[in-house]
Design a protein around this motif. Structure first.
Motif, short mmCIF file in Angstrom:
data_model
loop_
_atom_site.label_atom_id
_atom_site.label_comp_id
_atom_site.label_asym_id
_atom_site.label_seq_id
_atom_site.Cartn_x
_atom_site.Cartn_y
_atom_site.Cartn_z
N LEU A 1 0.85 6.24 -8.47
CA LEU A 1 0.88 5.59 -7.15
C LEU A 1 0.74 4.08 -7.29
CD1 LEU A 1 1.17 6.55 -4.26
CD2 LEU A 1 -1.31 6.62 -4.07
N ALA B 1 -6.33 13.35 0.32
CA ALA B 1 -5.35 12.28 0.44
C ALA B 1 -5.78 11.09 -0.41
CB ALA B 1 -5.20 11.85 1.90
N GLU C 1 -4.11 0.42 -2.50
CA GLU C 1 -3.79 -0.82 -1.77
C GLU C 1 -3.96 -2.00 -2.70
OE1 GLU C 1 -6.57 -3.05 1.16
OE2 GLU C 1 -5.40 -1.65 2.39
N THR D 1 0.84 -1.19 0.00
CA THR D 1 0.00 0.00 0.00
C THR D 1 0.87 1.24 0.00
OG1 THR D 1 -1.81 1.14 1.14
CG2 THR D 1 -0.15 0.10 2.52
N ALA D 2 0.33 2.33 -0.50
CA ALA D 2 1.05 3.61 -0.51
C ALA D 2 0.01 4.73 -0.55
CB ALA D 2 1.99 3.71 -1.69
N ALA D 3 0.42 5.92 -0.11
CA ALA D 3 -0.49 7.06 -0.06
C ALA D 3 0.23 8.32 -0.50
CB ALA D 3 -1.06 7.23 1.34
N ARG D 4 -0.56 9.31 -0.90
CA ARG D 4 0.00 10.60 -1.32
C ARG D 4 -0.94 11.71 -0.88
NH1 ARG D 4 1.55 12.31 -7.56
NH2 ARG D 4 2.06 14.51 -7.13
N GLU D 5 -0.34 12.77 -0.34
CA GLU D 5 -1.12 13.91 0.16
C GLU D 5 -1.17 15.02 -0.89
OE1 GLU D 5 -2.72 14.14 3.02
OE2 GLU D 5 -2.05 12.23 3.89
N SER E 1 -4.92 7.07 -1.58
CA SER E 1 -4.20 5.85 -1.19
C SER E 1 -4.57 4.72 -2.14
CB SER E 1 -4.52 5.45 0.25
OG SER E 1 -5.87 5.03 0.38
#
Length: 288
Positions: A134, A19, A23, A10-14, A21
């Motif tokens: 992402l 936000a 997965e 998983t990864a996320a970006r603001e 994300s």
């Protein structure tokens, strides 16, 4: 490189506006089955995401979940709907011209009017592009995790292949002794049954039954299948279906070995082989 079908990343970006994300999770499956969980505003990017996953994953039941959480209203840029304002101004002017004493709209009245004040829309193009980027980053981590799990599975399979080779190596020298002992025992019983004599007939019967219990061919095929298993593991790649076929062949030969056995040690060895083969089949179910 061999990959497990089980993986997670998983990864996320603001962003100033929220936000994002992504997965990825997967379990074993006979074919490639990709399922998406996307917010409505990102449905348009699904085909590109599916193509990326299909290019990098061969088998498994894969779930791709994307979530987007917009920031609270206090952080949004508010905009006035200029077109609606012009329409309100024209309507108010018309009403005041027709009805004497009509009150003028206040600023508060105008701002409360539905649609006059709205938050600036989320930049969908930027959000969709970020979603693709992402996913590529998540996919890299996802495949790395599956590769690490694949290495562990390969190590276990090699250990069990070596165990089978040891069993076959211990069993092969014993087979001539087993056949010879069976010949003598069978010949003695036949002589007792027919009351002696007819040595040629006894030799023929003994030869026929000795052929039925000879397992040299089964041992040779078992050894060949184990060698092919080791070769496949060394080569890497997408091997799940090939390894599953080898397990079927190994199990078939082990069953035949057990069925033809007239010796307790051979029977035990055949059962040991079947146990190892079943353990390997369970592990192979997770290999891509």
């Amino acid at each position: 490189m061999i990959h497990s079908m089980t993986g997670y990343a998983t990864a996320a970006r603001e962003f100033p506006f929220g936000a994002l994300s992504v997965e990825l999770r997967s379990v074993n499956h006979r074919y490639l089955d990709i399922q998406f969980r996307l917010p409505d505003e990102l449905r348009a990017v699904e085909p590109a995401m599916r193509e990326l996953l299909t290019e990098n994953i061969a088998r498994g039941k894969v779930e791709c979940r994307v979530t987007f959480a917009a920031v609270s209203g206090t952080h949004k840029t508010l905009k006035l709907n200029d077109n609606l304002l012009q329409q309100l101004e024209a309507v108010e002017h018309n009403v005041r011209g027709r009805i004497a004493g009509a009150a003028q709209l206040s600023t508060a009245d105008i701002l409360r009017w539905p649609g006059v004040l709205a938050a600036e829309p989320v930049p969908l193009d930027e959000l969709q592009a970020a979603c693709r980027d992402l996913l590529a980053r998540v996919l890299e981590e996802f495949n790395a995790a599956r590769a690490r799990e694949g290495e562990k599975l390969v190590a276990l399979l090699r250990e069990r292949a070596a165990s089978m080779e040891r069993t076959l190596g211990e069993l092969a020298p014993r087979i001539p002794q087993v056949v010879a002992a069976y010949r003598e025992k069978l010949a003695a019983r036949l002589k007792e049954a027919i009351g002696g004599g007819e040595d040629e007939r006894i030799r023929q019967e003994v030869a026929v039954f000795a052929t039925k219990i000879d397992v040299d061919e089964e041992l040779s095929r078992l050894g060949a299948h184990v060698s092919e298993l080791k070769r496949a593991l060394a080569g890497g790649g997408t091997l799940g279906k090939q390894l599953d076929f080898l397990m079927q062949e190994l199990n078939r030969e082990a069953n035949t070995l057990a069925a033809k056995s007239v010796d307790l040690a051979v029977t035990r060895a055949a059962l040991d082989l079947k146990i190892v083969i079943e353990q390997m089949r369970e592990q192979i179910q997770n290999i891509e």
